[in-house]
Design an enzyme around this catalytic site. Sequence first.
Site, PDB file in Angstrom:
ATOM      1  N   GLU A   8     -12.259   7.897  19.626  1.00 63.68           N
ATOM      2  CA  GLU A   8     -11.645   8.033  18.298  1.00 63.68           C
ATOM      3  C   GLU A   8     -11.627   6.633  17.697  1.00 63.68           C
ATOM      4  OE1 GLU A   8      -7.790   7.153  17.728  1.00 63.68           O
ATOM      5  OE2 GLU A   8      -8.727   5.789  19.158  1.00 63.68           O
ATOM      6  N   MET A   9     -10.837   6.392  16.635  1.00 60.57           N
ATOM      7  CA  MET A   9     -11.009   5.115  15.939  1.00 60.57           C
ATOM      8  C   MET A   9      -9.727   4.356  15.589  1.00 60.57           C
ATOM      9  SD  MET A   9     -14.211   6.263  13.462  1.00 60.57           S
ATOM     10  CE  MET A   9     -14.577   4.620  12.903  1.00 60.57           C
ATOM     11  N   HIS A  46       0.798  -1.235   0.000  1.00 62.87           N
ATOM     12  CA  HIS A  46       0.000   0.000   0.000  1.00 62.87           C
ATOM     13  C   HIS A  46       0.825   1.277   0.000  1.00 62.87           C
ATOM     14  CE1 HIS A  46      -2.485  -3.267   1.619  1.00 62.87           C
ATOM     15  NE2 HIS A  46      -3.435  -2.708   0.900  1.00 62.87           N
ATOM     16  N   ARG A  57       0.238   9.048  16.306  1.00 65.09           N
ATOM     17  CA  ARG A  57      -1.017   9.431  15.667  1.00 65.09           C
ATOM     18  C   ARG A  57      -1.363  10.865  16.057  1.00 65.09           C
ATOM     19  NH1 ARG A  57      -6.054   9.297  14.013  1.00 65.09           N
ATOM     20  NH2 ARG A  57      -7.766   9.485  15.483  1.00 65.09           N
ATOM     21  N   GLU A  59     -24.614   2.977  17.772  1.00 60.90           N
ATOM     22  CA  GLU A  59     -25.988   2.678  18.197  1.00 60.90           C
ATOM     23  C   GLU A  59     -25.993   2.211  19.641  1.00 60.90           C
ATOM     24  OE1 GLU A  59     -28.346   0.428  15.451  1.00 60.90           O
ATOM     25  OE2 GLU A  59     -27.456   1.500  13.757  1.00 60.90           O
ATOM     26  N   SER A  84     -12.483  17.441  18.416  1.00 60.19           N
ATOM     27  CA  SER A  84     -13.150  18.109  17.285  1.00 60.19           C
ATOM     28  C   SER A  84     -14.657  18.183  17.489  1.00 60.19           C
ATOM     29  CB  SER A  84     -12.859  17.368  15.984  1.00 60.19           C
ATOM     30  OG  SER A  84     -13.308  16.027  16.089  1.00 60.19           O
ATOM     31  N   ASP A  85     -15.167  17.310  18.361  1.00 62.07           N
ATOM     32  CA  ASP A  85     -16.616  17.243  18.603  1.00 62.07           C
ATOM     33  C   ASP A  85     -16.837  17.012  20.086  1.00 62.07           C
ATOM     34  OD1 ASP A  85     -15.979  15.659  16.000  1.00 62.07           O
ATOM     35  OD2 ASP A  85     -18.030  16.391  15.768  1.00 62.07           O
TER      36      ASP A  85
END
Length: 234
Positions: free
Chosen positions: A179-180, A4, A87, A162, A203-204
């Site tokens: 975060e992810m 990649h 990160r 959900e 950010s939120d």
Amino acid sequence: MSIHLEAKVGEIAESVLLPGDPLRAKYIAETFLEGTVCYNNVRGMLGYTGTYKGNRVSVQGTGMGMPSAAIYIHELINDYGAKNLIRVGTCGAIQHDVKIRDVIIAQAAATDSAIIRNQFPGFDFPQIGSFDLIKKAYEVGTDKGLSLRVGNVLSSDVFYSESQEVVNKLGKHGVLAVEMEAAVLYYLSCKFGVKGLCLVTVSDHILTGEQTTSQERQTTFNDMIEVALETVSK
Ligand SMILES: O=P(O)(O)O[C@H]1O[C@H](CO)[C@@H](O)[C@H]1O
Ligand SMILES: O=c1cc[nH]c(=O)[nH]1
């Protein structure tokens, strides 16, 4: 070349900043690095190498979520010899005393992802950041006068959750933000014996609904980026 990344071996520095957004990688390279060369455009997942205060640094987009981030982190370490991976991401706060634009040092990451759990059936692997990088980042941020938060984050597989009750419960157990990607960065850093750190800017705000713009997510949050660059240069 790896699957990649189209860089030649040697074109990627030992210290790599990892934003999810490839355009944030471009912004960081153009704003903070000198003598910058773009080494990757495969899938538009931009990667650059340059120097920061004379130290060689790369910045590589990872995409969103752990499956994508894991591919880039694995190849950066395994194929290109990356040793310090930081990160530089965004997150949603789940504590009232964590504010929009606060910078968080993720000491450790809870996760709902099966990626790590599947490696150790019946066990919970501790996804923790590098103490050395956490300590340096904390010192750098404190010297800059930032009020950094240090604590747990949740690395979720799901942006539009959900199961908000579970997220809220994690908040009640002291988790600062969602975060992810941090958990898989920490797992792979431990697996390969290198140093990983996740810095995120809020950010939120998940509890209040406050948000920053997508432009701001792409091209600001300079405090976090400077902390990351100073940390790998220390
Ligand atoms: O801003 P980045 O670094 O992409 O990080 C956060 O933003 C994305 C979701 O909008 C996820 O990747 C999440 O971890
Ligand atoms: O709410 C948010 C904001 C950024 N990233 C996330 O994963 N969640």
